[in-house]
Write a protein that holds these residues in place. Structure first.
Motif, PDB file in Angstrom:
ATOM      1  N   TYR A   1      -9.083   9.742  16.656  1.00  0.00           N
ATOM      2  CA  TYR A   1      -7.843   9.565  15.796  1.00  0.00           C
ATOM      3  C   TYR A   1      -7.508   7.959  16.077  1.00  0.00           C
ATOM      4  N   GLU A   2      -7.368   7.659  17.467  1.00  0.00           N
ATOM      5  CA  GLU A   2      -6.884   6.313  17.721  1.00  0.00           C
ATOM      6  C   GLU A   2      -7.847   5.274  17.288  1.00  0.00           C
TER       7      GLU A   2
ATOM      8  N   PHE B   1      -7.322   5.005  13.647  1.00  0.00           N
ATOM      9  CA  PHE B   1      -6.035   4.175  13.353  1.00  0.00           C
ATOM     10  C   PHE B   1      -6.084   2.603  13.432  1.00  0.00           C
TER      11      PHE B   1
ATOM     12  N   TYR C   1      -8.412   1.390  10.550  1.00  0.00           N
ATOM     13  CA  TYR C   1      -7.647   0.985   9.515  1.00  0.00           C
ATOM     14  C   TYR C   1      -6.692  -0.225   9.526  1.00  0.00           C
ATOM     15  N   SER C   2      -5.991  -0.438  10.828  1.00  0.00           N
ATOM     16  CA  SER C   2      -5.072  -1.460  10.938  1.00  0.00           C
ATOM     17  C   SER C   2      -6.027  -2.876  10.561  1.00  0.00           C
TER      18      SER C   2
ATOM     19  N   ALA D   1       2.250   1.033   9.255  1.00  0.00           N
ATOM     20  CA  ALA D   1       1.533   2.121   9.389  1.00  0.00           C
ATOM     21  C   ALA D   1       2.826   3.196   9.893  1.00  0.00           C
TER      22      ALA D   1
ATOM     23  N   HIS E   1      -0.487   9.998  10.064  1.00  0.00           N
ATOM     24  CA  HIS E   1      -0.031   8.290   9.902  1.00  0.00           C
ATOM     25  C   HIS E   1      -0.571   8.147   8.418  1.00  0.00           C
TER      26      HIS E   1
ATOM     27  N   TYR F   1      -9.919  11.260   7.509  1.00  0.00           N
ATOM     28  CA  TYR F   1      -9.211   9.793   7.405  1.00  0.00           C
ATOM     29  C   TYR F   1      -9.517   9.357   6.085  1.00  0.00           C
TER      30      TYR F   1
END
Length: 574
Positions: A174-175, A178, A181-182, A194, A208, A445
Protein backbone atom coordinates in the motif's frame (compact mmCIF):
# COMPACT_ATOMS: atom_id res chain seq x y z
CA UNK A 1 5.01 16.92 -37.43
CA UNK A 2 3.71 19.46 -39.96
CA UNK A 3 0.33 21.02 -39.23
CA UNK A 4 -0.85 20.52 -42.82
CA UNK A 5 -0.36 16.78 -42.40
CA UNK A 6 -2.08 16.66 -39.03
CA UNK A 7 -5.68 17.17 -37.94
CA UNK A 8 -6.23 20.49 -36.16
CA UNK A 9 -9.81 21.74 -36.00
CA UNK A 10 -10.73 24.31 -33.38
CA UNK A 11 -14.00 26.08 -32.57
CA UNK A 12 -14.70 29.67 -31.54
CA UNK A 13 -17.53 28.64 -29.23
CA UNK A 14 -18.18 25.58 -27.07
CA UNK A 15 -21.63 23.90 -27.11
CA UNK A 16 -24.08 25.13 -24.48
CA UNK A 17 -23.98 21.77 -22.67
CA UNK A 18 -20.31 22.31 -21.72
CA UNK A 19 -20.50 23.46 -18.08
CA UNK A 20 -16.94 23.76 -16.82
CA UNK A 21 -13.81 25.24 -18.34
CA UNK A 22 -12.05 21.95 -19.14
CA UNK A 23 -15.07 20.64 -21.02
CA UNK A 24 -15.37 23.88 -23.00
CA UNK A 25 -11.67 24.11 -23.81
CA UNK A 26 -11.30 20.43 -24.77
CA UNK A 27 -14.12 20.77 -27.29
CA UNK A 28 -12.99 24.16 -28.60
CA UNK A 29 -9.36 23.04 -28.99
CA UNK A 30 -10.36 19.83 -30.77
CA UNK A 31 -9.16 17.46 -28.03
CA UNK A 32 -12.45 15.53 -27.80
CA UNK A 33 -15.72 15.14 -29.67
CA UNK A 34 -18.96 13.94 -28.10
CA UNK A 35 -20.53 10.78 -29.53
CA UNK A 36 -23.19 10.25 -26.86
CA UNK A 37 -23.89 11.39 -23.29
CA UNK A 38 -20.66 10.83 -21.34
CA UNK A 39 -18.97 9.10 -24.31
CA UNK A 40 -16.26 10.87 -26.30
CA UNK A 41 -13.86 10.30 -29.18
CA UNK A 42 -10.33 11.36 -28.28
CA UNK A 43 -9.16 13.33 -31.28
CA UNK A 44 -5.48 13.34 -32.37
CA UNK A 45 -4.41 16.23 -30.11
CA UNK A 46 -6.25 14.80 -27.12
CA UNK A 47 -4.92 11.32 -27.76
CA UNK A 48 -1.34 12.63 -27.63
CA UNK A 49 -2.09 14.02 -24.17
CA UNK A 50 -3.58 10.71 -23.01
CA UNK A 51 -0.63 8.71 -24.31
CA UNK A 52 1.80 10.97 -22.47
CA UNK A 53 -0.17 10.57 -19.24
CA UNK A 54 -0.19 6.79 -19.76
CA UNK A 55 3.56 6.82 -20.40
CA UNK A 56 4.29 8.59 -17.09
CA UNK A 57 1.95 6.26 -15.21
CA UNK A 58 3.44 3.16 -16.86
CA UNK A 59 7.01 4.30 -16.20
CA UNK A 60 6.39 4.84 -12.48
CA UNK A 61 4.33 1.67 -12.08
CA UNK A 62 7.13 -0.36 -13.66
CA UNK A 63 9.64 1.44 -11.45
CA UNK A 64 7.63 0.32 -8.40
CA UNK A 65 8.03 -3.33 -9.42
CA UNK A 66 4.45 -3.71 -10.65
CA UNK A 67 3.78 -6.04 -13.58
CA UNK A 68 1.57 -5.01 -16.49
CA UNK A 69 -1.10 -7.21 -18.04
CA UNK A 70 -4.34 -6.48 -19.86
CA UNK A 71 -7.70 -7.67 -18.61
CA UNK A 72 -10.88 -7.73 -20.73
CA UNK A 73 -13.51 -5.01 -20.89
CA UNK A 74 -16.24 -7.68 -20.89
CA UNK A 75 -16.45 -9.82 -17.74
CA UNK A 76 -18.63 -12.81 -16.80
CA UNK A 77 -21.39 -11.78 -14.40
CA UNK A 78 -20.76 -15.03 -12.52
CA UNK A 79 -17.61 -13.54 -10.96
CA UNK A 80 -19.55 -10.50 -9.77
CA UNK A 81 -22.18 -12.80 -8.28
CA UNK A 82 -19.48 -14.60 -6.30
CA UNK A 83 -18.14 -11.34 -4.87
CA UNK A 84 -21.65 -10.09 -4.09
CA UNK A 85 -21.17 -6.91 -6.09
CA UNK A 86 -23.65 -7.78 -8.85
CA UNK A 87 -26.34 -6.30 -6.55
CA UNK A 88 -24.21 -3.93 -4.51
CA UNK A 89 -22.86 -1.98 -7.47
CA UNK A 90 -26.32 -0.92 -8.61
CA UNK A 91 -27.41 0.49 -11.98
CA UNK A 92 -23.98 1.96 -12.78
CA UNK A 93 -22.89 -1.60 -13.67
CA UNK A 94 -23.84 -2.19 -17.31
CA UNK A 95 -25.15 -5.74 -17.74
CA UNK A 96 -26.06 -7.69 -20.87
CA UNK A 97 -26.57 -11.20 -22.22
CA UNK A 98 -24.69 -12.78 -25.11
CA UNK A 99 -26.41 -14.73 -27.91
CA UNK A 100 -26.47 -17.83 -25.72
CA UNK A 101 -28.23 -16.05 -22.87
CA UNK A 102 -25.16 -15.92 -20.62
CA UNK A 103 -24.81 -12.89 -18.33
CA UNK A 104 -21.93 -10.46 -18.71
CA UNK A 105 -20.98 -7.00 -17.47
CA UNK A 106 -18.89 -4.16 -18.89
CA UNK A 107 -16.15 -3.65 -16.36
CA UNK A 108 -16.10 -0.53 -14.17
CA UNK A 109 -13.17 -2.10 -12.29
CA UNK A 110 -11.43 -5.50 -12.19
CA UNK A 111 -11.18 -6.88 -8.64
CA UNK A 112 -13.14 -9.99 -9.61
CA UNK A 113 -11.15 -10.83 -12.73
CA UNK A 114 -7.72 -10.29 -11.19
CA UNK A 115 -8.78 -12.39 -8.18
CA UNK A 116 -9.75 -15.22 -10.53
CA UNK A 117 -6.38 -14.97 -12.29
CA UNK A 118 -4.39 -15.03 -9.06
CA UNK A 119 -6.53 -17.84 -7.67
CA UNK A 120 -5.46 -20.01 -10.60
CA UNK A 121 -1.86 -18.79 -11.01
CA UNK A 122 -0.46 -18.00 -7.55
CA UNK A 123 -0.30 -20.93 -5.11
CA UNK A 124 2.69 -20.33 -2.83
CA UNK A 125 3.91 -17.65 -0.47
CA UNK A 126 7.11 -17.66 -2.52
CA UNK A 127 5.25 -16.00 -5.43
CA UNK A 128 4.37 -12.93 -3.36
CA UNK A 129 4.42 -9.95 -2.88
CA UNK A 130 2.91 -9.29 -6.27
CA UNK A 131 1.32 -6.23 -7.92
CA UNK A 132 -0.45 -6.52 -11.29
CA UNK A 133 -1.73 -3.51 -13.20
CA UNK A 134 -3.35 -2.62 -16.50
CA UNK A 135 -4.47 0.50 -18.38
CA UNK A 136 -7.88 -0.21 -19.83
CA UNK A 137 -11.22 1.28 -20.89
CA UNK A 138 -13.89 1.28 -18.20
CA UNK A 139 -17.62 1.97 -18.25
CA UNK A 140 -19.91 3.21 -15.49
CA UNK A 141 -23.48 3.99 -16.44
CA UNK A 142 -23.63 7.35 -14.65
CA UNK A 143 -27.18 8.59 -14.11
CA UNK A 144 -26.09 12.09 -15.14
CA UNK A 145 -22.74 12.23 -16.90
CA UNK A 146 -21.38 15.79 -16.85
CA UNK A 147 -18.30 17.96 -16.92
CA UNK A 148 -16.80 16.27 -19.99
CA UNK A 149 -14.02 13.87 -18.98
CA UNK A 150 -14.39 14.67 -15.27
CA UNK A 151 -17.53 12.53 -14.99
CA UNK A 152 -18.01 10.52 -18.16
CA UNK A 153 -19.50 7.09 -18.65
CA UNK A 154 -16.66 5.60 -20.69
CA UNK A 155 -13.14 6.41 -19.50
CA UNK A 156 -9.60 5.07 -19.33
CA UNK A 157 -8.21 4.02 -15.98
CA UNK A 158 -5.05 2.48 -14.66
CA UNK A 159 -5.99 -0.04 -11.98
CA UNK A 160 -3.53 -2.11 -9.99
CA UNK A 161 -3.97 -4.95 -7.50
CA UNK A 162 -1.54 -6.15 -4.84
CA UNK A 163 -1.39 -9.63 -3.30
CA UNK A 164 0.46 -10.35 -0.06
CA UNK A 165 0.86 -13.11 2.49
CA UNK A 166 -0.17 -11.05 5.53
CA UNK A 167 -1.50 -7.66 6.55
CA UNK A 168 1.92 -6.28 7.47
CA UNK A 169 3.28 -6.99 4.00
CA UNK A 170 0.04 -5.77 2.37
CA UNK A 171 0.48 -2.38 4.05
CA UNK A 172 4.02 -2.21 2.66
CA UNK A 173 2.55 -2.70 -0.83
CA UNK A 174 0.00 0.00 0.00
CA UNK A 175 2.77 2.44 0.94
CA UNK A 176 4.65 1.54 -2.25
CA UNK A 177 1.63 2.48 -4.33
CA UNK A 178 0.99 5.63 -2.28
CA UNK A 179 4.55 6.80 -2.96
CA UNK A 180 4.28 5.79 -6.62
CA UNK A 181 1.15 7.90 -7.04
CA UNK A 182 2.87 10.88 -5.45
CA UNK A 183 5.73 10.55 -7.96
CA UNK A 184 3.27 10.26 -10.86
CA UNK A 185 1.42 13.49 -10.04
CA UNK A 186 4.67 15.34 -9.30
CA UNK A 187 6.11 14.20 -12.64
CA UNK A 188 2.98 15.30 -14.51
CA UNK A 189 3.39 18.69 -12.85
CA UNK A 190 0.09 19.05 -11.02
CA UNK A 191 -0.63 20.61 -7.63
CA UNK A 192 -2.29 17.84 -5.63
CA UNK A 193 -3.09 16.62 -2.16
CA UNK A 194 -3.37 13.08 -0.81
CA UNK A 195 -6.17 12.78 1.74
CA UNK A 196 -7.63 10.02 3.89
CA UNK A 197 -10.94 8.92 2.44
CA UNK A 198 -13.90 6.58 2.68
CA UNK A 199 -13.58 3.19 0.98
CA UNK A 200 -17.02 3.42 -0.67
CA UNK A 201 -18.34 0.59 -2.85
CA UNK A 202 -14.84 -0.89 -3.29
CA UNK A 203 -14.68 -1.78 0.40
CA UNK A 204 -11.67 -2.36 2.62
CA UNK A 205 -10.46 -0.56 5.72
CA UNK A 206 -7.79 1.93 4.58
CA UNK A 207 -7.99 4.46 1.80
CA UNK A 208 -6.41 7.62 0.39
CA UNK A 209 -7.62 9.85 -2.42
CA UNK A 210 -5.36 11.97 -4.61
CA UNK A 211 -6.95 15.30 -5.55
CA UNK A 212 -5.82 17.84 -8.12
CA UNK A 213 -6.47 21.26 -6.59
CA UNK A 214 -9.09 23.14 -8.64
CA UNK A 215 -11.87 25.55 -7.71
CA UNK A 216 -14.31 23.62 -9.90
CA UNK A 217 -13.70 20.37 -8.02
CA UNK A 218 -16.70 18.41 -6.78
CA UNK A 219 -14.92 17.37 -3.57
CA UNK A 220 -13.90 19.49 -0.60
CA UNK A 221 -10.54 18.71 0.95
CA UNK A 222 -9.94 19.47 4.61
CA UNK A 223 -6.38 19.92 5.83
CA UNK A 224 -4.15 21.41 8.50
CA UNK A 225 -1.61 23.85 7.04
CA UNK A 226 0.83 23.11 9.84
CA UNK A 227 0.74 19.31 9.94
CA UNK A 228 0.35 16.32 7.62
CA UNK A 229 -3.36 15.97 8.38
CA UNK A 230 -5.60 16.00 5.28
CA UNK A 231 -8.93 14.29 4.61
CA UNK A 232 -11.93 14.29 2.34
CA UNK A 233 -14.91 15.95 4.06
CA UNK A 234 -16.61 12.55 4.00
CA UNK A 235 -14.05 11.26 6.47
CA UNK A 236 -12.73 14.40 8.19
CA UNK A 237 -13.15 14.16 11.95
CA UNK A 238 -15.45 16.86 13.32
CA UNK A 239 -14.46 17.93 16.83
CA UNK A 240 -16.85 18.38 19.72
CA UNK A 241 -17.21 22.16 19.98
CA UNK A 242 -18.38 22.13 23.61
CA UNK A 243 -15.85 20.53 25.92
CA UNK A 244 -18.22 20.14 28.87
CA UNK A 245 -22.00 20.27 29.18
CA UNK A 246 -23.16 23.32 31.12
CA UNK A 247 -25.71 23.30 33.95
CA UNK A 248 -29.31 24.21 33.06
CA UNK A 249 -30.03 27.94 33.39
CA UNK A 250 -33.40 28.12 31.68
CA UNK A 251 -36.77 26.51 32.22
CA UNK A 252 -38.05 24.41 29.32
CA UNK A 253 -40.97 26.27 27.73
CA UNK A 254 -43.08 26.00 24.57
CA UNK A 255 -42.76 28.76 22.00
CA UNK A 256 -45.20 29.33 19.17
CA UNK A 257 -43.38 29.21 15.83
CA UNK A 258 -45.98 29.34 13.06
CA UNK A 259 -44.45 28.26 9.73
CA UNK A 260 -40.96 28.45 11.30
CA UNK A 261 -39.74 25.07 10.07
CA UNK A 262 -35.96 25.52 9.63
CA UNK A 263 -33.18 26.37 12.06
CA UNK A 264 -32.31 29.52 10.12
CA UNK A 265 -35.88 30.78 10.36
CA UNK A 266 -36.02 29.77 14.02
CA UNK A 267 -32.83 31.69 14.81
CA UNK A 268 -34.19 34.83 13.13
CA UNK A 269 -37.64 34.50 14.71
CA UNK A 270 -36.39 34.01 18.29
CA UNK A 271 -33.41 36.35 17.80
CA UNK A 272 -30.93 33.77 19.10
CA UNK A 273 -27.71 32.43 17.57
CA UNK A 274 -28.35 29.46 15.28
CA UNK A 275 -25.76 27.63 17.39
CA UNK A 276 -28.43 27.35 20.12
CA UNK A 277 -30.74 25.34 17.85
CA UNK A 278 -30.82 21.60 17.19
CA UNK A 279 -31.78 20.05 13.87
CA UNK A 280 -33.71 16.75 13.76
CA UNK A 281 -33.30 14.25 10.90
CA UNK A 282 -35.35 11.06 10.80
CA UNK A 283 -33.97 7.96 9.12
CA UNK A 284 -34.86 4.28 8.92
CA UNK A 285 -33.80 1.04 7.29
CA UNK A 286 -35.71 -1.39 5.12
CA UNK A 287 -34.93 -4.39 7.31
CA UNK A 288 -37.64 -6.78 8.52
CA UNK A 289 -37.88 -5.10 11.92
CA UNK A 290 -38.04 -1.49 10.79
CA UNK A 291 -36.37 0.86 13.25
CA UNK A 292 -36.79 4.65 13.37
CA UNK A 293 -33.73 6.73 14.26
CA UNK A 294 -33.70 10.40 15.30
CA UNK A 295 -30.41 12.09 14.36
CA UNK A 296 -29.52 15.36 16.09
CA UNK A 297 -27.01 17.90 14.82
CA UNK A 298 -26.51 21.57 15.67
CA UNK A 299 -28.61 23.95 13.58
CA UNK A 300 -25.66 25.38 11.63
CA UNK A 301 -24.18 21.95 10.83
CA UNK A 302 -24.87 19.44 8.03
CA UNK A 303 -25.24 15.68 8.26
CA UNK A 304 -22.45 13.44 7.00
CA UNK A 305 -24.10 10.41 5.37
CA UNK A 306 -20.84 8.43 5.22
CA UNK A 307 -20.32 8.71 8.98
CA UNK A 308 -23.90 7.64 9.62
CA UNK A 309 -23.43 4.56 7.43
CA UNK A 310 -20.54 3.47 9.64
CA UNK A 311 -22.87 3.14 12.64
CA UNK A 312 -23.79 -0.50 13.21
CA UNK A 313 -26.96 -1.43 11.33
CA UNK A 314 -27.14 1.81 9.32
CA UNK A 315 -24.97 0.92 6.33
CA UNK A 316 -28.10 1.04 4.14
CA UNK A 317 -30.12 3.73 5.88
CA UNK A 318 -32.55 6.04 4.10
CA UNK A 319 -34.52 9.14 5.01
CA UNK A 320 -37.89 8.32 6.51
CA UNK A 321 -40.98 9.14 4.46
CA UNK A 322 -43.44 11.78 5.64
CA UNK A 323 -45.93 9.05 6.50
CA UNK A 324 -43.32 7.14 8.55
CA UNK A 325 -42.55 10.37 10.40
CA UNK A 326 -46.22 11.06 11.10
CA UNK A 327 -46.69 7.50 12.36
CA UNK A 328 -43.71 7.81 14.75
CA UNK A 329 -43.94 11.44 15.91
CA UNK A 330 -47.57 12.37 15.21
CA UNK A 331 -46.17 15.54 13.70
CA UNK A 332 -44.97 16.61 10.28
CA UNK A 333 -41.30 17.51 9.54
CA UNK A 334 -40.07 20.95 10.54
CA UNK A 335 -41.18 20.74 14.16
CA UNK A 336 -39.56 17.49 15.29
CA UNK A 337 -37.36 17.03 18.33
CA UNK A 338 -36.11 14.57 20.97
CA UNK A 339 -38.45 15.58 23.84
CA UNK A 340 -41.21 13.09 24.75
CA UNK A 341 -40.51 10.78 21.83
CA UNK A 342 -41.62 7.15 21.67
CA UNK A 343 -39.21 4.96 23.66
CA UNK A 344 -38.70 2.70 20.64
CA UNK A 345 -37.04 5.54 18.68
CA UNK A 346 -33.25 5.45 18.87
CA UNK A 347 -31.71 8.91 19.42
CA UNK A 348 -28.27 9.49 17.88
CA UNK A 349 -26.70 12.81 18.89
CA UNK A 350 -23.65 14.41 17.37
CA UNK A 351 -20.89 14.94 19.93
CA UNK A 352 -21.45 18.70 20.03
CA UNK A 353 -25.23 18.33 20.53
CA UNK A 354 -24.67 15.87 23.37
CA UNK A 355 -22.87 18.62 25.31
CA UNK A 356 -25.37 21.41 24.57
CA UNK A 357 -27.51 22.94 27.30
CA UNK A 358 -30.52 25.29 27.19
CA UNK A 359 -30.95 24.46 23.51
CA UNK A 360 -33.93 24.92 21.20
CA UNK A 361 -35.59 22.08 19.29
CA UNK A 362 -38.87 20.99 17.75
CA UNK A 363 -41.68 20.09 20.17
CA UNK A 364 -43.27 17.38 18.01
CA UNK A 365 -46.27 19.72 17.85
CA UNK A 366 -47.00 21.57 14.64
CA UNK A 367 -45.94 25.27 14.78
CA UNK A 368 -44.31 24.79 18.20
CA UNK A 369 -40.72 24.55 19.50
CA UNK A 370 -39.22 24.04 22.94
CA UNK A 371 -36.70 26.53 24.30
CA UNK A 372 -34.41 25.94 27.29
CA UNK A 373 -34.10 22.17 26.72
CA UNK A 374 -31.53 20.23 28.74
CA UNK A 375 -30.38 16.63 28.66
CA UNK A 376 -31.25 14.37 31.58
CA UNK A 377 -33.58 16.98 33.12
CA UNK A 378 -36.03 17.26 30.20
CA UNK A 379 -35.34 14.19 28.12
CA UNK A 380 -33.39 10.97 28.21
CA UNK A 381 -29.71 10.91 27.36
CA UNK A 382 -28.92 10.03 23.70
CA UNK A 383 -28.75 6.31 22.93
CA UNK A 384 -25.66 6.89 20.78
CA UNK A 385 -23.21 9.80 20.85
CA UNK A 386 -20.79 10.03 17.91
CA UNK A 387 -19.47 12.26 15.15
CA UNK A 388 -22.17 12.44 12.45
CA UNK A 389 -21.61 15.90 10.96
CA UNK A 390 -19.47 17.50 8.28
CA UNK A 391 -16.58 19.64 9.43
CA UNK A 392 -17.13 23.36 8.94
CA UNK A 393 -15.16 26.60 8.89
CA UNK A 394 -13.81 27.35 12.35
CA UNK A 395 -13.32 23.70 13.33
CA UNK A 396 -9.94 22.68 14.69
CA UNK A 397 -7.72 19.87 13.44
CA UNK A 398 -7.88 16.52 15.32
CA UNK A 399 -4.90 17.47 17.50
CA UNK A 400 -6.76 20.64 18.54
CA UNK A 401 -3.85 22.93 17.69
CA UNK A 402 -4.84 24.65 14.44
CA UNK A 403 -7.93 25.65 12.48
CA UNK A 404 -8.79 23.48 9.50
CA UNK A 405 -8.44 24.85 5.97
CA UNK A 406 -10.67 23.94 3.02
CA UNK A 407 -9.91 23.49 -0.69
CA UNK A 408 -11.79 22.20 -3.70
CA UNK A 409 -10.28 19.22 -5.50
CA UNK A 410 -10.87 16.77 -8.34
CA UNK A 411 -10.24 13.15 -7.42
CA UNK A 412 -7.81 11.61 -9.92
CA UNK A 413 -6.44 8.67 -7.93
CA UNK A 414 -7.52 6.36 -5.11
CA UNK A 415 -5.65 3.67 -3.17
CA UNK A 416 -7.38 1.03 -1.02
CA UNK A 417 -6.23 -1.63 1.40
CA UNK A 418 -8.85 -4.34 0.87
CA UNK A 419 -7.67 -6.99 3.31
CA UNK A 420 -9.51 -10.23 2.54
CA UNK A 421 -12.84 -8.74 1.33
CA UNK A 422 -12.52 -10.14 -2.20
CA UNK A 423 -10.04 -12.95 -1.63
CA UNK A 424 -12.40 -14.59 0.88
CA UNK A 425 -15.44 -14.25 -1.38
CA UNK A 426 -13.54 -15.54 -4.41
CA UNK A 427 -11.42 -18.09 -2.51
CA UNK A 428 -8.01 -16.60 -3.37
CA UNK A 429 -5.57 -18.51 -1.19
CA UNK A 430 -1.99 -19.77 -1.06
CA UNK A 431 0.12 -22.25 0.88
CA UNK A 432 2.14 -20.59 3.64
CA UNK A 433 5.54 -21.70 4.95
CA UNK A 434 3.87 -24.43 7.01
CA UNK A 435 1.99 -25.70 3.96
CA UNK A 436 -1.33 -24.42 5.29
CA UNK A 437 -3.90 -22.85 3.00
CA UNK A 438 -4.22 -19.11 3.83
CA UNK A 439 -6.43 -16.35 2.42
CA UNK A 440 -4.48 -13.69 0.45
CA UNK A 441 -4.36 -10.05 1.53
CA UNK A 442 -5.26 -7.58 -1.24
CA UNK A 443 -5.03 -3.92 -2.15
CA UNK A 444 -6.34 -2.02 -5.17
CA UNK A 445 -5.15 1.24 -6.70
CA UNK A 446 -6.78 3.35 -9.42
CA UNK A 447 -5.80 6.39 -11.48
CA UNK A 448 -8.21 8.11 -13.87
CA UNK A 449 -6.12 8.64 -17.01
CA UNK A 450 -8.81 10.57 -18.89
CA UNK A 451 -9.86 12.46 -15.76
CA UNK A 452 -6.28 13.69 -15.27
CA UNK A 453 -6.57 15.37 -18.66
CA UNK A 454 -9.66 17.32 -17.58
CA UNK A 455 -8.27 18.07 -14.10
CA UNK A 456 -4.99 19.39 -15.57
CA UNK A 457 -6.94 21.89 -17.67
CA UNK A 458 -9.10 22.95 -14.71
CA UNK A 459 -5.91 23.77 -12.85
CA UNK A 460 -4.03 25.30 -15.80
CA UNK A 461 -5.92 27.73 -18.02
CA UNK A 462 -6.49 31.42 -18.69
CA UNK A 463 -8.84 33.56 -20.79
CA UNK A 464 -7.03 32.48 -23.96
CA UNK A 465 -7.23 28.72 -23.44
CA UNK A 466 -5.33 25.74 -22.04
CA UNK A 467 -1.88 25.95 -20.43
CA UNK A 468 -0.55 22.38 -20.54
CA UNK A 469 2.17 21.21 -18.18
CA UNK A 470 5.13 20.39 -20.42
CA UNK A 471 5.06 16.70 -19.48
CA UNK A 472 1.63 16.02 -21.03
CA UNK A 473 1.27 18.75 -23.66
CA UNK A 474 0.43 17.38 -27.13
CA UNK A 475 3.57 19.17 -28.35
CA UNK A 476 6.24 20.98 -26.38
CA UNK A 477 6.98 23.60 -29.05
CA UNK A 478 5.06 25.00 -32.01
CA UNK A 479 6.94 26.90 -34.71
CA UNK A 480 4.84 29.78 -36.07
CA UNK A 481 6.37 31.17 -39.28
CA UNK A 482 4.79 34.38 -40.59
CA UNK A 483 4.44 34.03 -44.38
CA UNK A 484 5.48 30.39 -44.65
CA UNK A 485 3.94 29.82 -48.11
CA UNK A 486 4.87 33.20 -49.60
CA UNK A 487 8.34 33.95 -48.25
CA UNK A 488 11.09 31.49 -49.15
CA UNK A 489 13.53 32.63 -46.48
CA UNK A 490 10.89 32.21 -43.76
CA UNK A 491 10.06 28.71 -45.02
CA UNK A 492 13.72 27.64 -45.25
CA UNK A 493 14.44 28.94 -41.75
CA UNK A 494 11.32 27.30 -40.30
CA UNK A 495 12.16 23.89 -41.79
CA UNK A 496 15.79 24.13 -40.66
CA UNK A 497 14.70 25.10 -37.14
CA UNK A 498 12.09 22.33 -37.06
CA UNK A 499 14.67 19.66 -37.97
CA UNK A 500 17.16 21.03 -35.44
CA UNK A 501 14.61 20.95 -32.60
CA UNK A 502 13.39 17.50 -33.57
CA UNK A 503 16.96 16.14 -33.46
CA UNK A 504 17.19 17.47 -29.89
CA UNK A 505 14.36 15.07 -28.85
CA UNK A 506 11.90 17.90 -28.27
CA UNK A 507 8.30 17.25 -29.32
CA UNK A 508 7.69 19.93 -31.97
CA UNK A 509 5.10 20.82 -34.61
CA UNK A 510 5.60 23.21 -37.53
CA UNK A 511 2.56 25.28 -38.46
CA UNK A 512 2.93 25.38 -42.25
CA UNK A 513 -0.70 26.31 -42.91
CA UNK A 514 -1.87 29.47 -44.62
CA UNK A 515 -3.20 31.23 -41.52
CA UNK A 516 -3.21 34.91 -40.63
CA UNK A 517 -0.81 35.56 -37.70
CA UNK A 518 -3.56 36.62 -35.27
CA UNK A 519 -5.62 33.51 -35.99
CA UNK A 520 -2.55 31.26 -35.77
CA UNK A 521 -1.43 32.64 -32.41
CA UNK A 522 -4.94 32.53 -30.95
CA UNK A 523 -5.34 28.90 -32.03
CA UNK A 524 -2.09 27.79 -30.41
CA UNK A 525 -2.91 29.76 -27.25
CA UNK A 526 -6.22 27.86 -27.15
CA UNK A 527 -4.49 24.49 -27.66
CA UNK A 528 -1.97 25.40 -24.96
CA UNK A 529 1.47 24.42 -26.30
CA UNK A 530 4.14 25.55 -23.77
CA UNK A 531 6.37 27.43 -26.22
CA UNK A 532 5.63 29.28 -29.46
CA UNK A 533 8.61 30.14 -31.67
CA UNK A 534 7.74 32.99 -34.03
CA UNK A 535 9.74 33.42 -37.26
CA UNK A 536 9.51 36.63 -39.28
CA UNK A 537 11.60 38.12 -42.09
CA UNK A 538 12.78 40.95 -39.84
CA UNK A 539 13.91 38.52 -37.15
CA UNK A 540 15.74 36.39 -39.74
CA UNK A 541 17.67 39.45 -40.92
CA UNK A 542 18.80 40.03 -37.34
CA UNK A 543 19.42 36.29 -36.79
CA UNK A 544 16.86 36.34 -34.00
CA UNK A 545 13.67 34.48 -33.13
CA UNK A 546 10.86 35.34 -30.76
CA UNK A 547 9.76 32.87 -28.10
CA UNK A 548 6.40 33.18 -26.36
CA UNK A 549 6.02 31.29 -23.05
CA UNK A 550 2.38 30.18 -22.87
CA UNK A 551 2.28 29.93 -19.07
CA UNK A 552 3.21 33.58 -18.51
CA UNK A 553 2.51 35.00 -22.00
CA UNK A 554 6.02 36.48 -21.78
CA UNK A 555 7.78 37.14 -25.11
CA UNK A 556 11.56 37.09 -25.43
CA UNK A 557 13.90 37.47 -28.39
CA UNK A 558 16.97 35.27 -28.60
CA UNK A 559 19.79 34.58 -31.02
CA UNK A 560 19.16 31.69 -33.41
CA UNK A 561 22.50 30.21 -32.39
CA UNK A 562 21.22 29.81 -28.79
CA UNK A 563 17.87 28.35 -29.79
CA UNK A 564 18.24 24.80 -28.50
CA UNK A 565 20.00 25.69 -25.27
CA UNK A 566 17.50 28.44 -24.46
CA UNK A 567 14.38 26.43 -25.27
CA UNK A 568 15.61 23.48 -23.23
CA UNK A 569 16.29 25.74 -20.25
CA UNK A 570 12.85 27.33 -20.50
CA UNK A 571 11.08 23.97 -20.84
CA UNK A 572 13.02 22.49 -17.92
CA UNK A 573 11.89 25.36 -15.69
CA UNK A 574 8.21 25.28 -16.59
Amino acid sequence: MHATKYHIFTLKEAPSEAEIISHKLMIRSGMIRKISGGIYTHMPLGLRVLRKIESIVREEMNRSGSIELLMPVVQPAELWQKSGRIKEYGPELLRFKDRNGRDFVIQPTSEEVISEIVKNEIHSYKQMPLIFYHIQTKFRDEIRPRFGLIRSREFIMKDAYSFDTNEENALISYETMFNTYSRIFNKIGLEFRAVTADTGSIGGNRSHEFHVIAETGEDTIVYDKYSTYAANTELAEAPCLILERGLPRQKMELAQTIDINTCNKLSDHLKVPIQKTVKSIIITTDSENKQIYLLLIRGDHTLNDIKVKKIKGLDKFRLATEQEILDSFNCKPGFLGPVNVNKSIIIIADKTVANMSDFICGANIENMHYIGVNWYRDLKEPDIICDIRNVSIGDKSPDGKNLLSFQKGIEVGHVFFLGTKYSTALNVSFLNKEGKSTITQMGCYGIGITRIMGAAIEQNNDDNGIIWPRSISPFEIVICPIGYTSKNKVQETAIKMYELIKKSNIDVILDDREKRPGIMFAEWDLIGIPLQIVITEDNIKNEMVEIKIRKTNQKIKISMTNLIETTKNILNNL
